[in-house]
Design an enzyme around this catalytic site. Structure first.
Site, mmCIF file in Angstrom:
data_model
loop_
_atom_site.group_PDB
_atom_site.id
_atom_site.type_symbol
_atom_site.label_atom_id
_atom_site.label_comp_id
_atom_site.label_asym_id
_atom_site.label_seq_id
_atom_site.Cartn_x
_atom_site.Cartn_y
_atom_site.Cartn_z
ATOM 1 N N TYR A 6 10.328 -1.681 -9.475
ATOM 2 C CA TYR A 6 10.446 -0.808 -10.230
ATOM 3 C C TYR A 6 10.477 0.419 -9.387
ATOM 4 C CZ TYR A 6 5.556 0.351 -10.524
ATOM 5 O OH TYR A 6 4.172 0.820 -10.414
ATOM 6 N N CYS A 7 11.110 1.353 -10.003
ATOM 7 C CA CYS A 7 11.140 2.735 -9.182
ATOM 8 C C CYS A 7 10.798 3.848 -10.223
ATOM 9 C CB CYS A 7 12.195 3.040 -8.076
ATOM 10 S SG CYS A 7 13.721 3.184 -8.998
ATOM 11 N N GLN A 8 11.327 5.069 -10.126
ATOM 12 C CA GLN A 8 11.114 6.185 -11.084
ATOM 13 C C GLN A 8 12.283 5.963 -12.109
ATOM 14 O OE1 GLN A 8 8.439 7.982 -11.086
ATOM 15 N NE2 GLN A 8 8.913 9.248 -12.715
ATOM 16 N N PHE B 144 10.136 3.601 -13.974
ATOM 17 C CA PHE B 144 8.682 4.002 -14.458
ATOM 18 C C PHE B 144 8.282 5.047 -15.460
ATOM 19 C CE2 PHE B 144 4.491 6.255 -13.599
ATOM 20 C CZ PHE B 144 3.711 5.292 -13.849
#
Length: 129
Positions: free
Chosen positions: A86-88, A115
């Protein structure tokens, strides 16, 4: 002549983008938060954001391997276990999945919306005054 070259360049760029998107859809499972929760504890949970973003808050149990360091840190990931990324927002984790797939990783999953869409437990670094 210049216009023809420019149009050809734009067409090539569009084709490349479509190809990359289709490849990404083939190799990467995009999971809802509920689906992500069901499997991430039995997987390698990787936050591909930069360290400052990670320190600001991350999913409990995640390891931080920023996409900018992914190539150098591949030895930290096992190919025989699922990888949950996952990232932003989801864009960097999709790019990380393409890189991992090229290096032989197959069970690749990422959090839809990243996120910023996560409502579960998080851990943040305590700010000291």
């Amino acid at each position: 002549m210049e216009l023809l070259f420019l149009l050809a360049l734009i067409a090539a760029l569009i084709l490349f983008s479509v190809f990359r998107y289709l490849k990404q859809m083939k190799i990467l499972n995009t999971l809802t938060e509920e689906q992500f929760r069901e499997g991430y504890r039995k997987a390698q949970l990787i936050d591909v954001r930069e360290p400052k973003e990670f320190e600001g808050g991350h999913i409990l149990g995640a390891r931080n391997i920023p996409i900018s360091q992914m190539r150098q840190r591949l030895n930290e990931l096992r190919k025989d276990q699922p990888v949950y990324l996952y990232c932003q927002s989801g864009a960097r984790s999709a790019r990380a999945a393409l890189l991992l797939n090229k290096k032989g990783y197959n069970d690749l999953n990422h959090l839809k919306g990243g996120f910023k869409k996560w409502n579960g437990k998080i851990k943040a670094k305590k700010v000291q005054y």
